[in-house]
Design a protein around this motif. Sequence first.
Motif, PDB file in Angstrom:
ATOM      1  N   LEU A 141      38.071  82.147  15.610  1.00 23.05           N
ATOM      2  CA  LEU A 141      36.815  81.462  16.084  1.00 23.05           C
ATOM      3  C   LEU A 141      37.395  81.188  17.697  1.00 23.05           C
ATOM      4  O   LEU A 141      36.464  81.686  18.741  1.00 23.05           O
ATOM      5  CB  LEU A 141      36.172  80.294  15.849  1.00 23.05           C
ATOM      6  CG  LEU A 141      35.941  80.277  14.519  1.00 23.05           C
ATOM      7  CD1 LEU A 141      35.457  78.924  13.873  1.00 23.05           C
ATOM      8  CD2 LEU A 141      34.457  81.223  14.509  1.00 23.05           C
ATOM      9  N   GLU A 142      38.651  81.150  17.989  1.00 24.44           N
ATOM     10  CA  GLU A 142      39.139  80.908  19.225  1.00 24.44           C
ATOM     11  C   GLU A 142      39.314  82.059  19.906  1.00 24.44           C
ATOM     12  O   GLU A 142      38.779  82.407  21.198  1.00 24.44           O
ATOM     13  CB  GLU A 142      40.391  80.213  19.113  1.00 24.44           C
ATOM     14  CG  GLU A 142      41.154  79.858  20.455  1.00 24.44           C
ATOM     15  CD  GLU A 142      42.773  79.647  20.286  1.00 24.44           C
ATOM     16  OE1 GLU A 142      43.632  79.817  21.164  1.00 24.44           O
ATOM     17  OE2 GLU A 142      43.128  79.086  19.113  1.00 24.44           O
ATOM     18  N   ARG A 146      33.726  81.540  19.735  1.00 22.22           N
ATOM     19  CA  ARG A 146      32.609  81.186  18.917  1.00 22.22           C
ATOM     20  C   ARG A 146      32.553  79.981  18.476  1.00 22.22           C
ATOM     21  O   ARG A 146      33.619  79.345  17.864  1.00 22.22           O
ATOM     22  CB  ARG A 146      32.108  82.391  17.890  1.00 22.22           C
ATOM     23  CG  ARG A 146      31.956  83.664  18.450  1.00 22.22           C
ATOM     24  CD  ARG A 146      30.516  83.657  19.410  1.00 22.22           C
ATOM     25  NE  ARG A 146      30.052  84.980  19.899  1.00 22.22           N
ATOM     26  CZ  ARG A 146      29.098  85.432  20.477  1.00 22.22           C
ATOM     27  NH1 ARG A 146      28.232  84.191  20.732  1.00 22.22           N
ATOM     28  NH2 ARG A 146      28.657  86.284  21.026  1.00 22.22           N
ATOM     29  N   GLU A 147      31.645  79.211  18.216  1.00 19.53           N
ATOM     30  CA  GLU A 147      31.481  78.130  17.320  1.00 19.53           C
ATOM     31  C   GLU A 147      31.187  78.374  15.803  1.00 19.53           C
ATOM     32  O   GLU A 147      30.357  79.618  15.470  1.00 19.53           O
ATOM     33  CB  GLU A 147      30.264  77.096  18.026  1.00 19.53           C
ATOM     34  CG  GLU A 147      30.458  76.832  19.287  1.00 19.53           C
ATOM     35  CD  GLU A 147      31.838  75.908  19.373  1.00 19.53           C
ATOM     36  OE1 GLU A 147      32.109  75.090  18.560  1.00 19.53           O
ATOM     37  OE2 GLU A 147      32.656  76.072  20.289  1.00 19.53           O
ATOM     38  N   HIS A 149      29.084  77.482  13.645  1.00 21.69           N
ATOM     39  CA  HIS A 149      27.646  77.772  13.414  1.00 21.69           C
ATOM     40  C   HIS A 149      27.172  79.044  13.571  1.00 21.69           C
ATOM     41  O   HIS A 149      26.199  79.399  13.110  1.00 21.69           O
ATOM     42  CB  HIS A 149      26.734  76.763  13.645  1.00 21.69           C
ATOM     43  CG  HIS A 149      26.633  76.766  15.238  1.00 21.69           C
ATOM     44  ND1 HIS A 149      27.416  76.001  16.240  1.00 21.69           N
ATOM     45  CD2 HIS A 149      25.292  77.632  15.967  1.00 21.69           C
ATOM     46  CE1 HIS A 149      26.984  76.522  17.454  1.00 21.69           C
ATOM     47  NE2 HIS A 149      25.737  77.046  17.203  1.00 21.69           N
ATOM     48  N   GLU A 150      27.829  79.607  14.426  1.00 15.00           N
ATOM     49  CA  GLU A 150      27.412  81.222  14.815  1.00 15.00           C
ATOM     50  C   GLU A 150      28.070  82.195  13.909  1.00 15.00           C
ATOM     51  O   GLU A 150      27.659  83.405  14.199  1.00 15.00           O
ATOM     52  CB  GLU A 150      27.775  81.477  16.316  1.00 15.00           C
ATOM     53  CG  GLU A 150      27.388  80.316  17.291  1.00 15.00           C
ATOM     54  CD  GLU A 150      28.180  80.738  18.843  1.00 15.00           C
ATOM     55  OE1 GLU A 150      27.212  81.142  19.557  1.00 15.00           O
ATOM     56  OE2 GLU A 150      29.164  80.550  18.826  1.00 15.00           O
TER      57      GLU A 150
END
Length: 203
Positions: A141-142, A146-147, A149-150
């Motif tokens: 994610l890093e 992105r977060e 939930h995406e």
Amino acid sequence: MYKIIIFDVDGTILDTERAVLHSLQAVLAEEGLTYDLDELRFVLGITGAAAVAQLNVLDEERILDKWIEREASFIDEVEVFDGIHKVLHAIPESGVVTSKNSLEMDKGFYPFGIHDHFEAIVCASDTENHKPHPDPLLKSLELLEREPHEVIYIGDSSYDMKCAHAAGVHFGLALWGAKSTEGFEAAEYVFEKPEDILAYVIK
């Protein structure tokens, strides 16, 4: 709907079960240890080092190295699952989070020529903690900026599901690799074939 699909490799992108189990069985036989394939299924979904640590061997590092080399010789038994190419071409952004280490990726993933589809690839060599710990997915994610939930994480093992939920990410079961929904009651989605994922992607 999700902006990014993150995939596991073994049992999700690549059908590696036969190669993983047969190569380990052969290496152990050379050490005088006899295992049925069913007795070795516990190794699916965890790192090679974690798998070898649970076996009755004296020199774990040497056995792991032999296993990696032997598995590479079984690459003819490995296939990209039907439908994966279509999905990778159709989705706008994707990543990989796998329990394979960098050497295993070099020998058993990159030769299939699909790595260019992924904006981020996180393997076991990239984080101190491994699945089911959330760190590999959080690292992805890093890198993808992105977060949780995406994103949806697609995998075939309980380690994948636990990793996803620990990272706050929804989990989709790759039924084509898992072969059963038993133990996956907490999965947000069950996908019977790779193409089913496309209904949940923001294009």
